[in-house]
Motif scaffolding. Structure first.
Motif, short mmCIF file in Angstrom:
data_model
loop_
_atom_site.label_atom_id
_atom_site.label_comp_id
_atom_site.label_asym_id
_atom_site.label_seq_id
_atom_site.Cartn_x
_atom_site.Cartn_y
_atom_site.Cartn_z
N UNK A 1 4.69 -9.02 -16.12
CA UNK A 1 4.90 -7.58 -15.99
C UNK A 1 6.15 -7.30 -15.17
N UNK A 2 7.02 -6.44 -15.69
CA UNK A 2 8.24 -6.08 -14.98
C UNK A 2 7.92 -5.20 -13.77
N UNK A 3 8.86 -5.07 -12.87
CA UNK A 3 8.64 -4.28 -11.67
C UNK A 3 8.79 -2.79 -12.00
N UNK A 4 7.74 -2.00 -11.79
CA UNK A 4 7.84 -0.55 -12.03
C UNK A 4 8.92 0.07 -11.14
N UNK A 5 9.53 1.12 -11.62
CA UNK A 5 10.63 1.76 -10.88
C UNK A 5 10.20 2.21 -9.49
N UNK A 6 9.00 2.75 -9.36
CA UNK A 6 8.56 3.23 -8.05
C UNK A 6 8.41 2.07 -7.08
N UNK A 7 7.81 0.98 -7.53
CA UNK A 7 7.65 -0.20 -6.70
C UNK A 7 9.02 -0.74 -6.29
#
Length: 221
Positions: A1-7
């Motif tokens: 899973x890629x890193x979500x923008x908020x994280x």
């Protein structure tokens, strides 16, 4: 899973501003959500610490802020490394660096920051601590198949230990196996040239840049 923008945004901000508890909390949140730990390291940790280094070198931040960022990275990276090992994977190291404060010297703040930053940039780090004898540098480098030996000396009275380490490596015929970088308050470029080191770094951020370059350089003659 890629890193979500908020994280990505929250973790980057926490690292850059040196908020260790926030960095740790966001990292744990990301891992719990199934984010790839290697993705976090490569797309958030490394760029953020590179930014910290750039800000330090351009005098936008100073040593306390650099130390805080290093501590935040240390708290976050511990969980990331553990997650990588748990899933049976391991980040391929960029290179192996043996670090230490030279014999007779007990100052290690800069060396500790460098160790954390190098780890976050993909290096395997062997930290020998303080008051490290020339023979200990050599033994650790040989045992760990090091690419780089980094020596710190803050006091002028202990600076000759850097020369002694270089000379010992030459005497036993292994100098050409390692790249040597020196730093600390007592060192400078003239001194590095005089003792035959490969590089001098005035601070941890510059040392990281040098280590990246040294890895790609051919071995000295």
């Amino acid at each position: 899973m890629a890193v979500p923008d908020r994280i990505k945004q929250d973790l980057s901000q926490a690292l850059i501003t040196g908020k260790a508890d926030t960095a740790e909390a966001v990292t744990l949140e990301a891992l719990k959500a199934g984010v790839d730990p290697l993705e976090i390291i490569e797309t958030v940790m490394v760029p953020s610490l590179t930014e910290v280094g750039n800000r330090f070198q351009s005098f936008q931040i100073f040593l306390p802020e650099l130390m805080m960022a290093g501590n935040a990275a240390k708290q976050a990276s511990g969980h990331l490394e553990a997650a990588l090992e748990k899933r049976g994977g391991k980040r391929e190291p960029m290179g192996v660096a043996v670090l230490g404060t030279v014999q007779g010297d007990i100052h290690d703040i800069g060396k500790n920051i460098l160790a954390t930053m190098l780890k976050s940039h993909g290096f395997s780090v062997v930290d020998l601590g303080r008051n490290v004898a020339p023979s200990a540098f050599m033994s650790a480098a040989e045992e760990n198949h090091a690419d780089i030996i980094g020596m710190s000396s803050l006091m002028t009275t202990t600076r000759p230990a850097q020369r002694s380490t270089v000379n010992l490596l030459k005497e036993v015929g292994v100098r050409n196996r390692y790249r040597i970088i020196v730093g600390g308050g007592s060192a400078n470029q003239k001194w590095a040239d005089e003792i035959g080191a490969d590089a001098y770094a005035p601070d941890a951020a510059a040392a990281v840049d040098w280590c990246k370059r040294l890895i790609d350089m051919p071995s000295p003659e």
